[in-house]
Design a protein around this motif. Structure first.
Motif, PDB file in Angstrom:
ATOM      1  N   VAL A 192       0.863  -1.179   0.000  1.00 45.77           N
ATOM      2  CA  VAL A 192       0.000   0.000   0.000  1.00 45.77           C
ATOM      3  C   VAL A 192       0.898   1.227   0.000  1.00 45.77           C
ATOM      4  O   VAL A 192       1.706   1.413   0.919  1.00 45.77           O
ATOM      5  CB  VAL A 192      -0.937   0.018   1.221  1.00 45.77           C
ATOM      6  CG1 VAL A 192      -1.718   1.337   1.267  1.00 45.77           C
ATOM      7  CG2 VAL A 192      -1.893  -1.166   1.187  1.00 45.77           C
ATOM      8  N   ASP A 193       0.782   2.024  -1.060  1.00 40.28           N
ATOM      9  CA  ASP A 193       1.613   3.224  -1.193  1.00 40.28           C
ATOM     10  C   ASP A 193       3.090   2.901  -0.979  1.00 40.28           C
ATOM     11  O   ASP A 193       3.829   3.627  -0.317  1.00 40.28           O
ATOM     12  CB  ASP A 193       1.153   4.319  -0.227  1.00 40.28           C
ATOM     13  CG  ASP A 193      -0.262   4.799  -0.531  1.00 40.28           C
ATOM     14  OD1 ASP A 193      -0.649   4.773  -1.714  1.00 40.28           O
ATOM     15  OD2 ASP A 193      -0.976   5.198   0.411  1.00 40.28           O
ATOM     16  N   GLY A 194       3.496   1.767  -1.556  1.00 38.76           N
ATOM     17  CA  GLY A 194       4.904   1.390  -1.531  1.00 38.76           C
ATOM     18  C   GLY A 194       5.368   0.635  -0.303  1.00 38.76           C
ATOM     19  O   GLY A 194       6.540   0.261  -0.223  1.00 38.76           O
ATOM     20  N   ARG A 195       4.478   0.375   0.653  1.00 41.31           N
ATOM     21  CA  ARG A 195       4.880  -0.316   1.887  1.00 41.31           C
ATOM     22  C   ARG A 195       4.200  -1.676   1.971  1.00 41.31           C
ATOM     23  O   ARG A 195       2.992  -1.803   1.754  1.00 41.31           O
ATOM     24  CB  ARG A 195       4.510   0.529   3.115  1.00 41.31           C
ATOM     25  CG  ARG A 195       5.164   1.900   3.128  1.00 41.31           C
ATOM     26  CD  ARG A 195       4.935   2.618   4.426  1.00 41.31           C
ATOM     27  NE  ARG A 195       5.549   1.905   5.549  1.00 41.31           N
ATOM     28  CZ  ARG A 195       5.570   2.390   6.805  1.00 41.31           C
ATOM     29  NH1 ARG A 195       5.018   3.566   7.069  1.00 41.31           N
ATOM     30  NH2 ARG A 195       6.148   1.694   7.764  1.00 41.31           N
ATOM     31  N   LEU A 196       4.993  -2.703   2.305  1.00 41.99           N
ATOM     32  CA  LEU A 196       4.450  -4.045   2.455  1.00 41.99           C
ATOM     33  C   LEU A 196       3.430  -4.048   3.582  1.00 41.99           C
ATOM     34  O   LEU A 196       3.742  -3.722   4.730  1.00 41.99           O
ATOM     35  CB  LEU A 196       5.575  -5.036   2.746  1.00 41.99           C
ATOM     36  CG  LEU A 196       5.163  -6.494   2.925  1.00 41.99           C
ATOM     37  CD1 LEU A 196       4.509  -7.038   1.663  1.00 41.99           C
ATOM     38  CD2 LEU A 196       6.380  -7.350   3.308  1.00 41.99           C
ATOM     39  N   THR A 197       2.191  -4.437   3.251  1.00 39.74           N
ATOM     40  CA  THR A 197       1.084  -4.338   4.204  1.00 39.74           C
ATOM     41  C   THR A 197       0.440  -5.682   4.491  1.00 39.74           C
ATOM     42  O   THR A 197      -0.035  -5.920   5.598  1.00 39.74           O
ATOM     43  CB  THR A 197       0.017  -3.363   3.664  1.00 39.74           C
ATOM     44  OG1 THR A 197       0.631  -2.083   3.429  1.00 39.74           O
ATOM     45  CG2 THR A 197      -1.141  -3.197   4.634  1.00 39.74           C
ATOM     46  N   ALA A 198       0.412  -6.582   3.509  1.00 34.55           N
ATOM     47  CA  ALA A 198      -0.252  -7.872   3.701  1.00 34.55           C
ATOM     48  C   ALA A 198       0.384  -8.903   2.777  1.00 34.55           C
ATOM     49  O   ALA A 198       1.001  -8.558   1.766  1.00 34.55           O
ATOM     50  CB  ALA A 198      -1.747  -7.758   3.417  1.00 34.55           C
ATOM     51  N   GLN A 199       0.223 -10.178   3.156  1.00 35.41           N
ATOM     52  CA  GLN A 199       0.741 -11.278   2.357  1.00 35.41           C
ATOM     53  C   GLN A 199      -0.288 -12.398   2.308  1.00 35.41           C
ATOM     54  O   GLN A 199      -1.141 -12.521   3.200  1.00 35.41           O
ATOM     55  CB  GLN A 199       2.055 -11.806   2.939  1.00 35.41           C
ATOM     56  CG  GLN A 199       3.207 -10.808   2.881  1.00 35.41           C
ATOM     57  CD  GLN A 199       4.480 -11.345   3.502  1.00 35.41           C
ATOM     58  OE1 GLN A 199       4.461 -11.829   4.629  1.00 35.41           O
ATOM     59  NE2 GLN A 199       5.586 -11.246   2.779  1.00 35.41           N
ATOM     60  N   ALA A 200      -0.213 -13.197   1.256  1.00 36.55           N
ATOM     61  CA  ALA A 200      -1.130 -14.327   1.105  1.00 36.55           C
ATOM     62  C   ALA A 200      -0.435 -15.412   0.297  1.00 36.55           C
ATOM     63  O   ALA A 200       0.611 -15.174  -0.328  1.00 36.55           O
ATOM     64  CB  ALA A 200      -2.417 -13.881   0.408  1.00 36.55           C
ATOM     65  N   THR A 201      -1.015 -16.603   0.320  1.00 38.66           N
ATOM     66  CA  THR A 201      -0.542 -17.709  -0.508  1.00 38.66           C
ATOM     67  C   THR A 201      -1.738 -18.341  -1.197  1.00 38.66           C
ATOM     68  O   THR A 201      -2.899 -18.117  -0.810  1.00 38.66           O
ATOM     69  CB  THR A 201       0.181 -18.783   0.325  1.00 38.66           C
ATOM     70  OG1 THR A 201      -0.727 -19.300   1.312  1.00 38.66           O
ATOM     71  CG2 THR A 201       1.412 -18.207   1.014  1.00 38.66           C
ATOM     72  N   VAL A 202      -1.461 -19.137  -2.225  1.00 37.16           N
ATOM     73  CA  VAL A 202      -2.504 -19.878  -2.930  1.00 37.16           C
ATOM     74  C   VAL A 202      -2.076 -21.341  -2.968  1.00 37.16           C
ATOM     75  O   VAL A 202      -1.037 -21.682  -3.544  1.00 37.16           O
ATOM     76  CB  VAL A 202      -2.712 -19.350  -4.364  1.00 37.16           C
ATOM     77  CG1 VAL A 202      -3.705 -20.239  -5.120  1.00 37.16           C
ATOM     78  CG2 VAL A 202      -3.219 -17.903  -4.330  1.00 37.16           C
ATOM     79  N   GLY A 203      -2.873 -22.198  -2.354  1.00 37.40           N
ATOM     80  CA  GLY A 203      -2.582 -23.617  -2.380  1.00 37.40           C
ATOM     81  C   GLY A 203      -3.075 -24.253  -3.664  1.00 37.40           C
ATOM     82  O   GLY A 203      -3.701 -23.611  -4.511  1.00 37.40           O
ATOM     83  N   GLY A 204      -2.797 -25.533  -3.812  1.00 43.72           N
ATOM     84  CA  GLY A 204      -3.281 -26.240  -4.993  1.00 43.72           C
ATOM     85  C   GLY A 204      -2.549 -25.818  -6.249  1.00 43.72           C
ATOM     86  O   GLY A 204      -1.369 -25.488  -6.237  1.00 43.72           O
ATOM     87  N   GLY A 205      -3.278 -25.818  -7.358  1.00 41.86           N
ATOM     88  CA  GLY A 205      -2.682 -25.460  -8.629  1.00 41.86           C
ATOM     89  C   GLY A 205      -1.949 -26.621  -9.275  1.00 41.86           C
ATOM     90  O   GLY A 205      -2.063 -27.784  -8.864  1.00 41.86           O
TER      91      GLY A 205
END
Length: 391
Positions: free
Chosen positions: A94-107
């Protein structure tokens, strides 16, 4: 999604940065880091997989949304006989700052059954969703950096507020080519690879052509770089040529000249920085090929060449560093925008003592930060070849 009326936005090239080409698929959009013409000339699965892993590729848009979901089909790579790696990480800034992370399983899953021939078997799987909730309220610039270790087919973006295309940043574009270290091996998330960290320090837009195992002076890569718009260009040359044992000194020297000549066809005066390999003790004075082995379940590499054969043209990192320095010095007489940087100034003996290479080749996350800090200082800092001009 919990909101009653989500906005669904198809992912198009207008929402992407850091890519070279996109491929329309049956389900969505697949970013690439080489052109279609270059991809038709790729000779092996290693590079075909690496260029489709979106290191440095990110979605960029403006929105008031506090909830964002990105539907994707990841393609993961596992090595038979080794534990599967963790799922790739999606970084939301957000506005250049790391704010959140996620992953995606499967695939999908590519299982590499032979590390020497790179033979692999594909098992297809379902799509998944990277979900980011409780984001700050108000209008903001969003970037979602895609996993640097997973091929990522983009399907749709869902939000609880409308999405607008991000305005141009006005920043200079830095085009970088290198090996697996530049690709991001051992970095824990995509905005923490050393090129991503250095780009943030240098306030530039990154196009990262770091290809795991595949920085081999391929002419099609040079032609792709020739045709990409860029304000700054760097080439990190050495480690893959030594550890794959693909050429001798007689072939290496004209290959470097040819690679530089091709880039200069499209970028005659662009600042161009040639960077040699960082310190890698197993390959400093021992030729390749490099051989992987399991050490209690941990992957490690060892060089198998004979140091005595350097006199016959076998390449080591020290041989390549000396030749790169000579080539750049020779060419710089007619090309004042061509520069050389010894990779040991990015990561040398003191850095190795503080942050050893876990597998004898690739730095750990702290090593990535150290390389980025040194590159930002030496390249983007005052007096550096990439320093911003004032006045």
């Amino acid at each position: 999604m919990s909101t009653e009326h989500p906005w669904v936005t198809p992912v198009t090239a207008d929402l992407l940065r850091g890519f070279v080409d996109v491929e329309a698929t049956a389900r969505g959009l697949l970013p690439h880091r080489l052109t279609a013409q270059a991809r038709r000339q790729i000779p092996d699965n290693q590079l075909a997989m690496a260029e489709a892993q979106p290191s440095g590729v990110r979605l960029a848009f403006r929105t008031r949304a506090t909830m964002i979901e990105l539907d994707t089909v990841p393609t993961k790579r596992v090595y038979q006989g080794f534990p599967p790696p963790p799922d790739g990480v999606y970084d939301l800034l957000v506005d250049g700052r790391l704010t959140a992370q996620a992953t995606v399983g499967g695939g999908n899953v590519w299982t590499v059954t032979d590390m020497f021939t790179k033979t692999a078997v594909l098992a297809e799987g379902p799509p998944g969703t990277a979900r980011f909730a409780d984001l700050p309220a108000g209008e903001k610039d969003i970037e979602i950096w895609l996993p640097h270790t997973e091929i990522t087919e983009l399907i749709a973006l869902r939000t609880d507020a409308p999405v607008e295309q991000a305005l141009g940043s006005g920043r200079r574009t830095w085009l970088h080519h290198g090996s697996s270290i530049s690709h991001g091996s051992n970095a824990t998330h995509p905005s923490a690879t050393w090129p991503a960290l250095a780009a943030a320090e240098g306030d530039v837009e990154l196009v990262n052509l770091g290809f795991g195992g595949s920085a081999l002076l391929d002419p099609f890569t040079a032609r792709a770089m020739r045709d990409i718009t860029a304000d700054l260009i760097s080439l990190k040359i050495g480690i893959n040529i030594v550890n794959s044992d693909v050429m001798r000194l007689r072939a290496f020297t004209p290959a470097v000249h040819g690679f530089l000549d091709t880039i200069r066809e499209g970028h005659p005066t662009t600042p161009l920085l040639v960077v040699s390999a960082i310190l890698c003790p197993v390959q400093e004075d021992t030729p390749g090929p490099l051989v992987p082995a399991s050490d209690g379940g941990t992957l490690r590499f060892t060089a198998t060449g004979d140091p005595a054969e350097r006199t016959a043209g076998r390449l080591t990192l020290n041989v390549i560093r000396d030749e790169l320095a000579r080539i750049v010095h020779q060419r710089a007489t007619d090309d004042p925008n061509l520069h050389y940087l010894d990779g040991r100034d990015l990561y040398g003996e003191a850095d190795y003592a503080e942050f050893p290479l876990p597998d004898e080749v690739h730095p750990d996350p702290a090593g990535h930060r150290r390389i980025a800090e040194n590159f930002a200082r030496l390249a983007f800092g005052d007096g550096g070849p990439f320093a911003a001009k004032t006045g």
